[in-house]
Motif scaffolding. Structure first.
Motif, short mmCIF file in Angstrom:
data_model
loop_
_atom_site.label_atom_id
_atom_site.label_comp_id
_atom_site.label_asym_id
_atom_site.label_seq_id
_atom_site.Cartn_x
_atom_site.Cartn_y
_atom_site.Cartn_z
N SER A 171 46.77 20.25 28.93
CA SER A 171 47.49 19.27 29.76
C SER A 171 47.75 18.04 28.90
O SER A 171 47.31 17.95 27.75
CB SER A 171 46.67 18.90 31.01
OG SER A 171 45.43 18.31 30.63
N ASP A 172 48.48 17.06 29.47
CA ASP A 172 48.74 15.78 28.83
C ASP A 172 49.44 15.92 27.48
O ASP A 172 49.16 15.16 26.54
CB ASP A 172 47.44 14.98 28.65
CG ASP A 172 46.85 14.54 29.97
OD1 ASP A 172 47.62 14.36 30.93
OD2 ASP A 172 45.62 14.38 30.05
N LEU A 173 50.38 16.83 27.36
CA LEU A 173 51.13 16.97 26.13
C LEU A 173 51.99 15.73 25.84
O LEU A 173 52.26 15.42 24.68
CB LEU A 173 52.03 18.22 26.18
CG LEU A 173 51.39 19.55 25.77
CD1 LEU A 173 50.30 19.98 26.75
CD2 LEU A 173 52.45 20.64 25.66
N GLU A 174 52.38 15.04 26.90
CA GLU A 174 53.24 13.86 26.72
C GLU A 174 52.55 12.78 25.90
O GLU A 174 53.19 12.08 25.11
CB GLU A 174 53.64 13.29 28.09
CG GLU A 174 54.49 14.22 28.94
CD GLU A 174 53.66 15.26 29.69
OE1 GLU A 174 52.41 15.20 29.60
OE2 GLU A 174 54.27 16.11 30.37
N ARG A 175 51.24 12.62 26.06
CA ARG A 175 50.51 11.60 25.31
C ARG A 175 50.55 11.90 23.82
O ARG A 175 50.76 11.01 22.99
CB ARG A 175 49.06 11.51 25.79
CG ARG A 175 48.90 10.97 27.19
CD ARG A 175 47.42 10.82 27.54
NE ARG A 175 47.23 10.38 28.90
CZ ARG A 175 46.04 10.15 29.45
NH1 ARG A 175 44.93 10.33 28.74
NH2 ARG A 175 45.93 9.75 30.70
N THR A 231 53.98 26.43 23.33
CA THR A 231 55.20 25.63 23.37
C THR A 231 55.59 25.20 21.96
O THR A 231 54.82 24.50 21.28
CB THR A 231 55.01 24.39 24.26
OG1 THR A 231 54.54 24.81 25.54
CG2 THR A 231 56.30 23.64 24.42
N ARG A 268 55.54 10.69 17.79
CA ARG A 268 56.82 10.02 17.51
C ARG A 268 56.60 8.70 16.78
O ARG A 268 57.45 8.26 15.99
CB ARG A 268 57.60 9.82 18.80
CG ARG A 268 58.13 11.12 19.39
CD ARG A 268 59.17 10.90 20.45
NE ARG A 268 59.70 12.16 20.96
CZ ARG A 268 60.63 12.89 20.36
NH1 ARG A 268 61.14 12.47 19.21
NH2 ARG A 268 61.05 14.02 20.88
N GLU A 300 52.78 13.68 22.24
CA GLU A 300 54.15 13.52 21.75
C GLU A 300 54.47 12.05 21.52
O GLU A 300 55.11 11.70 20.51
CB GLU A 300 55.15 14.11 22.74
CG GLU A 300 56.58 13.97 22.29
CD GLU A 300 57.57 14.73 23.15
OE1 GLU A 300 58.79 14.42 23.06
OE2 GLU A 300 57.16 15.65 23.88
N ALA A 301 54.04 11.17 22.40
CA ALA A 301 54.32 9.74 22.24
C ALA A 301 53.74 9.21 20.94
O ALA A 301 54.40 8.45 20.21
CB ALA A 301 53.77 8.96 23.43
N THR A 320 57.98 22.89 19.80
CA THR A 320 58.77 21.69 19.97
C THR A 320 59.09 21.08 18.60
O THR A 320 58.21 20.98 17.75
CB THR A 320 58.02 20.63 20.81
OG1 THR A 320 57.63 21.22 22.06
CG2 THR A 320 58.86 19.40 21.05
N ARG A 324 62.90 23.50 23.27
CA ARG A 324 63.03 22.25 22.51
C ARG A 324 62.80 22.48 21.01
O ARG A 324 62.44 21.57 20.29
CB ARG A 324 62.05 21.21 23.05
CG ARG A 324 62.33 20.77 24.49
CD ARG A 324 61.28 19.77 24.96
NE ARG A 324 61.32 18.56 24.16
CZ ARG A 324 60.31 17.69 24.05
NH1 ARG A 324 59.15 17.94 24.68
NH2 ARG A 324 60.41 16.61 23.32
N ASN A 335 52.10 23.68 20.48
CA ASN A 335 50.90 23.58 21.30
C ASN A 335 50.49 24.98 21.75
O ASN A 335 51.23 25.66 22.47
CB ASN A 335 51.12 22.69 22.52
CG ASN A 335 49.82 22.44 23.26
OD1 ASN A 335 48.94 21.75 22.77
ND2 ASN A 335 49.67 23.04 24.43
#
Length: 262
Positions: free
Chosen positions: A223-227, A255, A233, A229-230, A257, A144, A248
């Motif tokens: 863990s919880d990389l999505e939080r 990673t 953004r 990222e949200a 991104t 990504r 990260n």
């Protein structure tokens, strides 16, 4: 060597460190009883070193990569035992992280935090199980990562070179400092970015910029990389930036991104 203790550091077992800790803490308790809790950290350290001549203070650790270099100092070392002394209201995760970072850089497994500010001396063990081989065995994920941005390849290659040299797991401030250096230094990189609410500018936020309209951010989540990222953004919705280069640095997985403004 990219991370070099400027002092020989013997490796000792957990049992050996526990015995050292008893010796050091016996003197710490006596000093605390005699001097009280309101002196500066350096006063307690000097008195402790006088009472324990084998205790060496301010052990330097040199960290470098290419043209970047810095130096950190461990408060105390005695017989292979690492100690960090504080005079704070209470020990925090930041203090634990600092000593943990020193243990990794010195390839030591055991250390102790000592806080002399409270009514009763606060002290706790800090253990580091990661060895250098562990920290140099990591996967790099770039699926990504947007290579079309002007400095994206330079950024990726520079940070990956640092990680290959130092390994993962160290304090993020070290990686931030190195990347800031390679991108032109603090004056060029750390800048104020206008924050908007609709058409209004509501303030300025300091951010690290890889180029004029591209920020970068390093994290170390397992863990919880999505939080993250949200929320990152949401930053892009309120600043005049094209993108955030986000890396990260997990212990086993790094990673890369690119978060683009929509």
């Amino acid at each position: 060597m990219p991370i070099t203790p400027l002092h020989p550091v013997p490796i000792i077992s957990q049992d050996e460190f526990r015995e050292l800790s008893y010796t050091v803490m016996a003197q710490v308790f006596e000093i605390h009883n005699e001097f009280g809790r309101f002196f500066d950290e350096r006063i307690y350290k000097q008195e402790l070193a006088y009472r324990l001549p084998a205790l060496e203070l301010e052990i330097p650790i040199a960290i470098s990569h290419g043209t970047f270099s810095t130096k950190h100092f461990l408060d105390g070392l005695i017989g292979g035992g690492a100690f960090e002394f504080k005079t704070a209201e209470a020990l925090t995760n930041r203090h634990r992280g600092q000593l943990y970072n020193y243990l990794l850089m010195l390839d030591l497994a055991h250390g102790k935090l000592v806080n002399l500010r409270p009514e009763s001396v606060e002290h706790e063990f800090v253990n580091a199980t990661l060895r250098p081989a562990d920290r140099h065995s990591f996967e790099v994920v770039t699926d990504r990562w947007n290579r079309s941005l002007a400095r994206s390849d330079f950024f990726l290659n520079s940070l990956q070179s640092v990680l290959d040299d130092w390994g993962t797991g160290l304090d993020l401030s070290l990686y931030d400092a190195a990347m800031t250096h390679f991108l032109g230094g603090e004056t060029a990189v750390i800048r104020e970015v206008a924050v908007r609410s609709g058409e209004r500018i509501i303030g300025l936020q300091k951010m690290r910029l890889a180029e004029d309209d591209v920020a970068f951010r390093l994290t170390a989540f397992e863990s919880d990389l999505e939080r993250f990222e949200a929320h990152a953004r949401k930053i892009l919705q309120h600043v005049d930036l094209r993108a955030i280069l986000w890396v990260n640095i997990g212990v086993r997985r790094v990673t890369f991104t690119t978060l683009m403004r929509k």
